[in-house]
Design a protein around this motif. Sequence first.
Motif, short mmCIF file in Angstrom:
data_model
loop_
_atom_site.label_atom_id
_atom_site.label_comp_id
_atom_site.label_asym_id
_atom_site.label_seq_id
_atom_site.Cartn_x
_atom_site.Cartn_y
_atom_site.Cartn_z
N THR A 127 10.23 5.69 -5.69
CA THR A 127 9.77 5.20 -4.39
C THR A 127 10.90 4.84 -3.44
O THR A 127 10.81 5.08 -2.24
CB THR A 127 8.87 3.97 -4.60
N ARG A 128 11.96 4.23 -3.96
CA ARG A 128 13.04 3.78 -3.09
C ARG A 128 14.06 4.87 -2.79
O ARG A 128 14.56 4.98 -1.67
CB ARG A 128 13.78 2.59 -3.74
N ARG A 130 13.37 8.12 -3.30
CA ARG A 130 12.62 9.36 -2.97
C ARG A 130 12.99 10.51 -3.90
O ARG A 130 13.01 11.68 -3.49
CB ARG A 130 12.88 9.77 -1.52
N ARG A 276 -2.48 5.55 2.32
CA ARG A 276 -1.55 4.76 3.14
C ARG A 276 -2.21 4.35 4.45
O ARG A 276 -2.09 3.19 4.89
CB ARG A 276 -0.29 5.57 3.40
N ASN A 283 3.59 2.69 -2.43
CA ASN A 283 4.77 2.50 -3.27
C ASN A 283 4.52 1.43 -4.34
O ASN A 283 4.97 1.58 -5.49
CB ASN A 283 5.97 2.11 -2.42
N ARG A 286 2.47 2.96 -7.11
CA ARG A 286 3.28 3.87 -7.93
C ARG A 286 4.19 3.10 -8.88
O ARG A 286 4.33 3.47 -10.06
CB ARG A 286 4.10 4.78 -7.01
#
Length: 393
Positions: A127-128, A130, A276, A283, A286
Motif C-alpha cells: 500500500t505505501r 505501491r 474508495r 489501504n 488491505r
Amino acid sequence: MSADTLVPYTPRVALDRLRQGDVGAWPVVGGLVVIAIVFSTLNDRFLSPENLTNLALQMAATGTISLGIIMVLLLGEIDLSAGSVSGLCAAVMTILHVKQAWPPVLAIGAGLLAGAAVGLLHGLMLTRLRMPSFVVTLAGFIGWLGLLLFLLRDGGTINLPFSGFVSGLSDTWLPGWLAWAIVLALVAGTAGAGLAVRRARASAGLPVSPVWWAPARAAGLAVVLGAAVVVMSADRGVPLLLVIFGVLVVGFDLVLRHTAFGRHLYAVGGNAEAARRAGIGVNRIRILAFTLGGTLVAAGGILAASRLSAVNQQSGGSDILLMAIAAAVIGGTSLFGGRGRAYAALLGVLVIQSITNGMFLLSVDSSVRLMVTAAVLALAVAIDSLARKGATR
C-alpha cells in the motif's frame, strides 16, 4: 458486499444464481462424491475409519494456511510467501520453546505474532510503496526462507518434546461425549442463529427466507457432522487438530459475512475504486487482510510442526504453498477477487488431500498425483472464469 447481506440464501436464490453462472460450491461437492466413489471402488480402505481419521489430520495444517491465502485472494492479490512464512513462524515458536525454555503457550503466541508482523510488512509494502503483491511476496518467499535456514543452521532440525503441549495438539482425541456435545452445540447454534437473523431481517423490512429453511440447514449440518463423528469414533476418535481447524473456518467465515471488515474486504476485492468512492479505507483493509492472512499462515505452520513434532529446513517447503493456493481456488475462491468463503479452505483441502491419500493407497507415483492435482486446479479456474463471464452477460 456479500450477497447474503441483501438477499437471504434459499433454494430459489441458489437456483437463480446457478442460472446466472454462479455455481458456488456445487462442483466441489460433486467432485468429492466422484473421488469417494472412484477410490473406494479401487481400494476398500479409502473409506475406512482409520484412513478417514488420518485424512482429517492431514488436512488441518494445509487448510489453515489456505485460510490465510483466502484472505489475500479476496482482495484480488496473491501471496507466494505463505510456505516460507509458515515454516519460519514454526521455527520461531520451536526455538523459543525448546532452546529458550519459554512456556508453550507464550511460544505459540510469539510465532503467531511473527506471522502477523510479516503480513503487516507485506501489506505496508503493497500500500505505501505501491509494489505489486506478486513481487512483495515473491521477495518474501526467498527472504523468509533464507531467515529460516539461518535460524536452523546448527543441525538443521529441532525436535519438539513428544509428550509436550505442542506435540499433543496432534495426538489428542476427543472423548465421544465431548464430540457429540460439540455437534449438538453447533447444530443448535446454527438453527438459532438462522431464526434470529430471520427475525431481525423481518423487523427491518428486508426479504426473509422461509420459516423451515433454518431448521432444514441445521438438520443437514447434523447429518454431516454426526456421520463424521460416527466414522472417526470407530477408530481413535475426533482429533483435536480437526476441531482447531474447524473453529478457525467457522470463526473467519463469521468475520467475513457478519462484520464491517468482511463486507469491506469483499467490496475492495470486487472493485477497489468503487469501494474508495464509497468511503472505505482501501489501504487499511488491505493491510488488515495481509496481517490476518500472515497470522493464519503462522497458525498453519505451528499445526504442521505439531504433527511432525519437529521443525527442519524443509518446514513450509515442498508443495505446501502450491497445495494451499490450489485448495483455496478449488474450493471456490476467485483469483479475481471479491468472491469466496472461508469454507473454501475446508472443501478445497479436502479435495486435494483426498486425491493425495487415494493415490497413496493405490501406490501411484507422485508425478501422476501432481499432474492430476494440476488438472483439477485448471478445471476449477476454468469454471470460475466461465462463471464470471456468465454473470457479466
